[in-house]
Design a protein around this motif. Structure first.
Motif, PDB file in Angstrom:
ATOM      1  N   ASN A  97      -8.730   0.829  -9.644  1.00 43.04           N
ATOM      2  CA  ASN A  97      -7.277   0.969  -9.793  1.00 43.04           C
ATOM      3  C   ASN A  97      -6.869   2.009 -10.839  1.00 43.04           C
ATOM      4  O   ASN A  97      -5.703   2.089 -11.214  1.00 43.04           O
ATOM      5  CB  ASN A  97      -6.634  -0.386 -10.129  1.00 43.04           C
ATOM      6  N   THR A 149      -9.438  -2.575  -3.818  1.00 45.55           N
ATOM      7  CA  THR A 149      -8.241  -1.977  -4.418  1.00 45.55           C
ATOM      8  C   THR A 149      -8.078  -2.309  -5.891  1.00 45.55           C
ATOM      9  O   THR A 149      -7.584  -1.480  -6.663  1.00 45.55           O
ATOM     10  CB  THR A 149      -6.975  -2.396  -3.641  1.00 45.55           C
ATOM     11  N   ARG A 168      -5.134   6.124  -0.562  1.00 44.83           N
ATOM     12  CA  ARG A 168      -4.134   5.606  -1.493  1.00 44.83           C
ATOM     13  C   ARG A 168      -3.584   6.716  -2.383  1.00 44.83           C
ATOM     14  O   ARG A 168      -4.332   7.588  -2.843  1.00 44.83           O
ATOM     15  CB  ARG A 168      -4.765   4.515  -2.377  1.00 44.83           C
ATOM     16  N   PHE A 181       0.843  -1.187   0.000  1.00 36.68           N
ATOM     17  CA  PHE A 181       0.000   0.000   0.000  1.00 36.68           C
ATOM     18  C   PHE A 181       0.878   1.237   0.000  1.00 36.68           C
ATOM     19  O   PHE A 181       1.846   1.327   0.763  1.00 36.68           O
ATOM     20  CB  PHE A 181      -0.912   0.014   1.232  1.00 36.68           C
ATOM     21  N   CYS A 195      -8.918  -4.252   1.203  1.00 37.28           N
ATOM     22  CA  CYS A 195      -8.383  -4.746  -0.071  1.00 37.28           C
ATOM     23  C   CYS A 195      -9.491  -5.210  -1.012  1.00 37.28           C
ATOM     24  O   CYS A 195      -9.243  -5.400  -2.212  1.00 37.28           O
ATOM     25  CB  CYS A 195      -7.404  -5.883   0.168  1.00 37.28           C
TER      26      CYS A 195
END
Length: 306
Positions: free
Chosen positions: A64, A60, A36, A21, A57
């Motif tokens: 993206n 994620t 992020r 991360f 997660c």
């Protein structure tokens, strides 16, 4: 709850899953919010709220794009699934008045993240399963924050909905003192023994994320409190909470062996016409892990703040 049961249940569970991360992690009460890093200029902001026994997660790989500002909740008393990052103190953090490990408490984390962190005007809050209930509770607590926010509720736990009868039949005979023993038994069994029944057809990402479910929380007590609170929240929360959502989508799987699909649909149909219901072909409760094809596109116009 008996004291000897509590002693068994508060024994720490070691974290067993994390991913690389890059970004900032802010401690908020007994939970956290992770932001992020993104390589392009942010065009939209997504706040992801994970489900029961999941972690951040879950979102994620779904979000993206380099232009997506991704903000990820870690619910109270769950492990933060990152390595090598020391959580920072959030200057904007406020005390949360609700009990830990409840939908209400985690909604308090979400409202603080939504009020303080997005850097675009094109904001989506995406809640999966219990995270859908957390999102709706945040709407109930702070409807003002959601006036221009898009909401995606994926296989959500909904007001006046129901848990799948198979899950209820399994949970009903389990006393508090049995939880540590039961979880050790589940963790020692191959996932193939139960995975197909509850998780549907597997793919590499589902295997990766769902194989360590019972290591997601810091202790067994959080699991018990989550379950009891989900039942209680579903029963007492009314569907009038939907009226505060201006833009939203329900993503309903074709097959759901964790929540009762028909009860979910019945609840969703009580929402105003601004909420779309998409009955997907997803073969499990984990709609976006099965395929991203049903995820709504972002609104075409997005303007950065400031």
């Amino acid at each position: 709850m008996k004291a000897n049961h509590i002693r068994k249940l508060i024994k720490p569970i070691d974290s067993a899953y994390s991913e690389m991360f890059s970004g900032h992690v802010y401690r908020v009460g007994e939970g956290a919010v992770s932001v992020r890093n993104h390589s392009g200029e942010a065009e939209q902001t997504v706040i992801g709220v994970h489900g029961f026994l999941e972690n951040h997660c879950y979102f994620t790989q779904t979000y993206n794009a380099p232009t997506t500002e991704l903000i990820l909740l870690t619910c109270s008393n769950y492990h933060i699934p990152v390595n090598g990052i020391t959580p920072e103190t959030a200057e904007w953090e406020l005390p949360i008045k609700y009990p830990q490990s409840t939908i209400e408490y985690d909604a308090g984390i979400l409202t603080q993240a939504l009020e303080n962190l997005p850097n675009t005007r094109n904001v989506r809050v995406h809640g999966h399963s219990r995270g859908g209930a957390v999102t709706l509770e945040a709407v109930r607590q702070r409807p003002d924050l959601f006036e221009n926010v898009e909401v995606v509720l994926e296989a959500p736990a909904l007001p006046q909905g129901k848990i799948h009868p198979l899950v209820s039949a399994l949970l009903e005979p389990v006393s508090h003192g049995m939880w540590p023993w039961l979880i050790r038994l589940i963790n020692s069994a191959p996932s193939s023994a139960y995975g197909q029944t509850f998780f549907g057809k597997m793919n590499p990402r589902k295997k990766q994320l769902l194989s360590k479910l019972f290591y997601a929380t810091r202790d067994h007590l959080t699991i018990v409190r989550n379950i009891e609170n989900i039942y209680e929240w579903i029963e007492r929360t009314e569907t009038d909470v939907y009226q505060h959502i201006r833009h939203g989508t329900f993503l309903v799987p074709a097959v759901d062996r964790l929540l009762d699909r028909q009860a979910m649909l019945d609840s969703a149909r009580q929402s105003p016409t601004t909420m779309r219901i998409i009955e997907t072909r997803a073969p499990s409760h984990f709609v976006t892990l099965d395929s991203k094809e049903w995820l709504p596109d972002f609104k075409p116009v997005s303007v950065a703040l400031g």
